[in-house]
Write a protein that holds these residues in place. Structure first.
Motif, PDB file in Angstrom:
ATOM      1  N   CYS A   1     -97.447  -6.746 -38.485  1.00  0.00           N
ATOM      2  CA  CYS A   1     -97.538  -6.293 -39.954  1.00  0.00           C
ATOM      3  C   CYS A   1     -98.268  -7.446 -40.750  1.00  0.00           C
ATOM      4  CB  CYS A   1     -96.246  -5.801 -40.612  1.00  0.00           C
ATOM      5  SG  CYS A   1     -94.936  -7.206 -40.386  1.00  0.00           S
ATOM      6  N   SER A   2     -98.749  -8.448 -40.081  1.00  0.00           N
ATOM      7  CA  SER A   2     -99.191  -9.634 -41.014  1.00  0.00           C
ATOM      8  C   SER A   2    -100.691  -9.287 -41.643  1.00  0.00           C
ATOM      9  CB  SER A   2     -99.654 -10.613 -39.975  1.00  0.00           C
ATOM     10  OG  SER A   2     -98.161 -10.990 -39.677  1.00  0.00           O
ATOM     11  N   VAL A   3    -101.513  -8.501 -40.756  1.00  0.00           N
ATOM     12  CA  VAL A   3    -102.859  -8.091 -41.743  1.00  0.00           C
ATOM     13  C   VAL A   3    -103.043  -6.564 -41.739  1.00  0.00           C
ATOM     14  CG1 VAL A   3    -103.856 -10.324 -40.845  1.00  0.00           C
ATOM     15  CG2 VAL A   3    -104.005  -8.159 -39.152  1.00  0.00           C
ATOM     16  N   ALA A   4    -104.051  -6.078 -42.390  1.00  0.00           N
ATOM     17  CA  ALA A   4    -104.250  -4.746 -42.770  1.00  0.00           C
ATOM     18  C   ALA A   4    -104.501  -3.935 -41.254  1.00  0.00           C
ATOM     19  CB  ALA A   4    -105.410  -4.562 -43.531  1.00  0.00           C
ATOM     20  N   SER A   5    -105.102  -4.393 -40.496  1.00  0.00           N
ATOM     21  CA  SER A   5    -105.371  -3.717 -39.107  1.00  0.00           C
ATOM     22  C   SER A   5    -104.062  -3.514 -38.146  1.00  0.00           C
ATOM     23  CB  SER A   5    -106.278  -4.419 -38.238  1.00  0.00           C
ATOM     24  OG  SER A   5    -105.722  -5.601 -37.744  1.00  0.00           O
ATOM     25  N   GLN A   6    -103.072  -4.282 -38.540  1.00  0.00           N
ATOM     26  CA  GLN A   6    -101.738  -4.174 -37.932  1.00  0.00           C
ATOM     27  C   GLN A   6    -100.816  -3.090 -38.681  1.00  0.00           C
ATOM     28  OE1 GLN A   6    -100.379  -8.168 -37.893  1.00  0.00           O
ATOM     29  NE2 GLN A   6    -101.027  -8.385 -35.500  1.00  0.00           N
ATOM     30  N   LEU A   7    -100.912  -3.274 -39.960  1.00  0.00           N
ATOM     31  CA  LEU A   7    -100.216  -2.316 -40.761  1.00  0.00           C
ATOM     32  C   LEU A   7    -100.674  -0.935 -40.481  1.00  0.00           C
ATOM     33  CD1 LEU A   7    -100.111  -4.356 -43.816  1.00  0.00           C
ATOM     34  CD2 LEU A   7     -98.068  -3.550 -42.754  1.00  0.00           C
ATOM     35  N   GLU A   8    -102.094  -0.730 -40.701  1.00  0.00           N
ATOM     36  CA  GLU A   8    -102.680   0.700 -40.113  1.00  0.00           C
ATOM     37  C   GLU A   8    -102.013   0.980 -38.970  1.00  0.00           C
ATOM     38  OE1 GLU A   8    -106.750  -0.421 -40.873  1.00  0.00           O
ATOM     39  OE2 GLU A   8    -106.566  -0.467 -43.207  1.00  0.00           O
ATOM     40  N   ALA A   9    -102.079   0.322 -37.859  1.00  0.00           N
ATOM     41  CA  ALA A   9    -101.765   0.565 -36.467  1.00  0.00           C
ATOM     42  C   ALA A   9    -100.132   1.104 -36.657  1.00  0.00           C
ATOM     43  CB  ALA A   9    -101.783  -0.352 -35.464  1.00  0.00           C
TER      44      ALA A   9
ATOM     45  N   SER B   1     -86.902 -14.243 -27.525  1.00  0.00           N
ATOM     46  CA  SER B   1     -87.945 -15.178 -27.920  1.00  0.00           C
ATOM     47  C   SER B   1     -87.263 -16.191 -28.784  1.00  0.00           C
ATOM     48  CB  SER B   1     -89.119 -14.165 -28.838  1.00  0.00           C
ATOM     49  OG  SER B   1     -88.433 -13.733 -29.820  1.00  0.00           O
ATOM     50  N   ILE B   2     -88.184 -17.141 -28.940  1.00  0.00           N
ATOM     51  CA  ILE B   2     -87.652 -18.055 -29.938  1.00  0.00           C
ATOM     52  C   ILE B   2     -89.070 -18.484 -30.749  1.00  0.00           C
ATOM     53  CG2 ILE B   2     -88.281 -20.145 -28.310  1.00  0.00           C
ATOM     54  CD1 ILE B   2     -86.142 -21.675 -29.652  1.00  0.00           C
ATOM     55  N   ASN B   3     -88.904 -18.474 -32.341  1.00  0.00           N
ATOM     56  CA  ASN B   3     -90.053 -18.767 -33.165  1.00  0.00           C
ATOM     57  C   ASN B   3     -89.897 -19.397 -34.161  1.00  0.00           C
ATOM     58  OD1 ASN B   3     -89.980 -17.370 -35.803  1.00  0.00           O
ATOM     59  ND2 ASN B   3     -88.712 -16.133 -34.663  1.00  0.00           N
ATOM     60  N   SER B   4     -90.615 -20.280 -34.555  1.00  0.00           N
ATOM     61  CA  SER B   4     -90.706 -21.213 -35.763  1.00  0.00           C
ATOM     62  C   SER B   4     -92.054 -20.889 -36.471  1.00  0.00           C
ATOM     63  CB  SER B   4     -90.265 -22.712 -35.503  1.00  0.00           C
ATOM     64  OG  SER B   4     -90.493 -23.535 -36.695  1.00  0.00           O
ATOM     65  N   MET B   5     -92.073 -19.595 -36.820  1.00  0.00           N
ATOM     66  CA  MET B   5     -93.348 -19.224 -37.554  1.00  0.00           C
ATOM     67  C   MET B   5     -93.646 -20.213 -38.703  1.00  0.00           C
ATOM     68  SD  MET B   5     -94.255 -17.386 -35.126  1.00  0.00           S
ATOM     69  CE  MET B   5     -95.816 -16.298 -35.941  1.00  0.00           C
ATOM     70  N   GLY B   6     -92.646 -20.434 -39.791  1.00  0.00           N
ATOM     71  CA  GLY B   6     -93.049 -21.137 -41.038  1.00  0.00           C
ATOM     72  C   GLY B   6     -93.607 -20.009 -42.095  1.00  0.00           C
ATOM     73  N   LEU B   7     -93.423 -18.780 -41.924  1.00  0.00           N
ATOM     74  CA  LEU B   7     -93.968 -17.922 -42.876  1.00  0.00           C
ATOM     75  C   LEU B   7     -95.528 -17.713 -43.116  1.00  0.00           C
ATOM     76  CD1 LEU B   7     -91.385 -17.739 -46.140  1.00  0.00           C
ATOM     77  CD2 LEU B   7     -92.367 -15.914 -44.715  1.00  0.00           C
ATOM     78  N   PRO B   8     -96.101 -17.610 -41.941  1.00  0.00           N
ATOM     79  CA  PRO B   8     -97.437 -17.593 -42.220  1.00  0.00           C
ATOM     80  C   PRO B   8     -97.907 -16.127 -42.850  1.00  0.00           C
ATOM     81  CG  PRO B   8     -96.952 -17.267 -39.981  1.00  0.00           C
ATOM     82  CD  PRO B   8     -95.706 -17.794 -40.541  1.00  0.00           C
ATOM     83  N   ASN B   9     -98.514 -16.054 -43.683  1.00  0.00           N
ATOM     84  CA  ASN B   9     -98.956 -14.614 -44.335  1.00  0.00           C
ATOM     85  C   ASN B   9     -99.987 -14.696 -45.289  1.00  0.00           C
ATOM     86  OD1 ASN B   9     -97.852 -14.543 -47.504  1.00  0.00           O
ATOM     87  ND2 ASN B   9     -96.683 -16.029 -46.420  1.00  0.00           N
ATOM     88  N   GLU B  10    -100.626 -13.693 -45.481  1.00  0.00           N
ATOM     89  CA  GLU B  10    -101.868 -13.418 -46.452  1.00  0.00           C
ATOM     90  C   GLU B  10    -101.723 -13.956 -47.974  1.00  0.00           C
ATOM     91  OE1 GLU B  10    -105.121 -13.504 -44.677  1.00  0.00           O
ATOM     92  OE2 GLU B  10    -103.650 -13.666 -42.878  1.00  0.00           O
ATOM     93  N   GLY B  11    -100.558 -13.962 -48.297  1.00  0.00           N
ATOM     94  CA  GLY B  11    -100.315 -14.214 -49.723  1.00  0.00           C
ATOM     95  C   GLY B  11     -99.847 -12.697 -50.413  1.00  0.00           C
ATOM     96  N   PHE B  12     -99.133 -12.687 -51.213  1.00  0.00           N
ATOM     97  CA  PHE B  12     -98.701 -11.422 -52.062  1.00  0.00           C
ATOM     98  C   PHE B  12     -99.810 -10.555 -52.274  1.00  0.00           C
ATOM     99  CE2 PHE B  12     -97.728  -9.095 -56.169  1.00  0.00           C
ATOM    100  CZ  PHE B  12     -96.527  -8.215 -55.593  1.00  0.00           C
ATOM    101  N   ALA B  13    -100.780 -10.864 -52.963  1.00  0.00           N
ATOM    102  CA  ALA B  13    -101.845 -10.115 -53.581  1.00  0.00           C
ATOM    103  C   ALA B  13    -102.407  -9.348 -52.566  1.00  0.00           C
ATOM    104  CB  ALA B  13    -102.952 -10.988 -54.088  1.00  0.00           C
ATOM    105  N   TYR B  14    -102.463  -9.901 -51.214  1.00  0.00           N
ATOM    106  CA  TYR B  14    -103.108  -9.001 -50.070  1.00  0.00           C
ATOM    107  C   TYR B  14    -102.242  -7.826 -49.651  1.00  0.00           C
ATOM    108  CZ  TYR B  14    -104.687  -8.460 -45.247  1.00  0.00           C
ATOM    109  OH  TYR B  14    -105.372  -8.040 -44.208  1.00  0.00           O
ATOM    110  N   TYR B  15    -100.880  -8.059 -49.788  1.00  0.00           N
ATOM    111  CA  TYR B  15    -100.057  -6.918 -49.104  1.00  0.00           C
ATOM    112  C   TYR B  15     -99.900  -6.168 -50.349  1.00  0.00           C
ATOM    113  CZ  TYR B  15     -99.349 -10.451 -45.420  1.00  0.00           C
ATOM    114  OH  TYR B  15     -99.625 -11.194 -44.330  1.00  0.00           O
ATOM    115  N   LEU B  16     -99.922  -6.558 -51.523  1.00  0.00           N
ATOM    116  CA  LEU B  16     -99.799  -5.693 -52.678  1.00  0.00           C
ATOM    117  C   LEU B  16    -101.131  -4.583 -52.572  1.00  0.00           C
ATOM    118  CD1 LEU B  16     -98.530  -4.558 -55.184  1.00  0.00           C
ATOM    119  CD2 LEU B  16     -99.763  -6.230 -56.726  1.00  0.00           C
ATOM    120  N   ARG B  17    -102.453  -5.166 -52.425  1.00  0.00           N
ATOM    121  CA  ARG B  17    -103.580  -4.334 -52.340  1.00  0.00           C
ATOM    122  C   ARG B  17    -103.437  -3.315 -51.306  1.00  0.00           C
ATOM    123  NH1 ARG B  17    -106.364  -9.317 -53.114  1.00  0.00           N
ATOM    124  NH2 ARG B  17    -106.616  -9.649 -51.094  1.00  0.00           N
ATOM    125  N   TYR B  18    -102.833  -3.810 -50.014  1.00  0.00           N
ATOM    126  CA  TYR B  18    -102.545  -2.580 -48.986  1.00  0.00           C
ATOM    127  C   TYR B  18    -101.647  -1.583 -49.296  1.00  0.00           C
ATOM    128  CZ  TYR B  18    -101.204  -0.435 -44.828  1.00  0.00           C
ATOM    129  OH  TYR B  18    -100.687   0.887 -43.814  1.00  0.00           O
TER     130      TYR B  18
END
Length: 315
Positions: free
Chosen positions: A25-33, A71-88
């Motif tokens: 759910c990090s980018v639009a193509s994943q959200l569309e899937a 799984s184990i992860n330490s992603m550190g909140l990589p994301n496209e920023g609020f405006a990107y997800y708001l547009r989606y």
């Protein structure tokens, strides 16, 4: 065949499954899937006000044991920023399925800025405030600071003025269940509670190389998959019992219909899939739904309401 339809805050859903925030759910193509998948609902990546690259790689590893999968992860909140997800969110087809929009500001002001923008957008996205980001170096989890949690919920309730939800870290002490629930119950606008985020600050070591599996935080990261299922079920049931006016979303350790059934039995209305979705992709949803329906058929349950929240305890 069992009826898998359900309702979430009066929204009719085809089924109770959705992704865990941060997975597919990090980018639009994943959200569309996700939108085109068999999931009943979907949530966007927990986002910060500004885009973030996150922690250095490798920051996610699957753990395949003889009898365990996690799984184990330490992603550190990589994301496209609020405006990107708001547009989606503004172009999402809400008749297709509900969209939850998850935010995780690095400061209280950042959270309130995003809340105000989402309110002004006047879209039917469901707001989730993530109080549990265990893998951002130098940042503590709000869900473990009860005073900060109370302040944030008061500010969001006042500013947003409509129902929203929170994502919680795992709790391990009955007193902490009680204290967190007491705070949540102060705020009627907190309509749903997602339990749980990953178990923070685990350490997995590769015996052959004698090194950590991931790079950030000296190898310490959030644990997911089979390893967190019992803790997730405990948190789901604890808040289901303590917050009767709130809807619970279960997350943690779901890889088949069996774990989905257990989350529902413990009191969840929706069930999120994380690690297994990361590894298998959105094709996991129809498989888990078929398995869930088969379990319900075997037990004679016609609807989810027949067993949801009806966990028995030993007298």
């Amino acid at each position: 065949m069992a009826d898998l339809t359900t309702q979430f805050l009066e929204l009719p859903l085809k089924n109770p499954l959705m992704n865990a925030s941060g997975v597919w759910c990090s980018v639009a193509s994943q959200l569309e899937a996700l939108a085109e998948s068999a999931a009943g609902a979907m949530v966007s990546k927990s986002c910060t006000l500004q885009p973030r690259d996150g922690n250095p790689e490798p920051r996610y590893r699957v753990i395949n044991g003889e009898r365990t999968f996690g799984s184990i992860n330490s992603m550190g909140l990589p994301n496209e920023g609020f405006a990107y997800y708001l547009r989606y969110a503004q172009r999402h087809d809400y008749e297709q399925k509900p969209l939850f929009m998850s935010i995780s500001g690095l400061t209280l002001d950042d959270n309130l800025t995003m809340v105000d923008s989402l309110k002004d957008a006047v879209i039917p996205a469901l707001l989730e405030v993530n109080l549990s980001c265990p893998n951002v170096p130098g940042k503590s989890q709000i869900g473990y600071d009860f005073d900060a949690m109370d302040t944030l919920l008061a500010e969001v309730s006042s500013g947003y003025q409509r129902p929203f939800g929170v994502k919680l870290p795992p709790y391990f002490d009955m007193a902490h269940f009680d204290e967190a629930a007491e705070i949540l119950n102060r705020y009627p606008l907190v309509a749903f509670v997602t339990c749980i985020n990953s178990i923070g600050n685990a350490l997995v070591i590769d015996i052959d190389s004698e090194t950590t599996l991931i790079k950030p935080k000296d190898g310490f990261g959030g644990l997911g998959g089979d390893y967190v299922l019992p803790t997730a079920l405990a948190n789901v049931n604890a808040f289901y019992r303590r917050c009767p006016e709130k809807t619970i979303i279960g997350c943690g350790g779901v890889k088949s219909g069996t774990e989905a059934f257990l989350h529902l039995l413990a009191g969840a209305t929706l069930v999120q899939i994380g690690t297994s979705l990361y590894e298998e992709g959105p094709g996991i949803f129809p498989r888990v739904l078929d398995e869930l329906a088969a379990i319900m058929d075997d037990k004679g349950y016609k609807t989810i309401a027949d067993f949801r929240g009806k966990l028995k305890t030993i007298a």
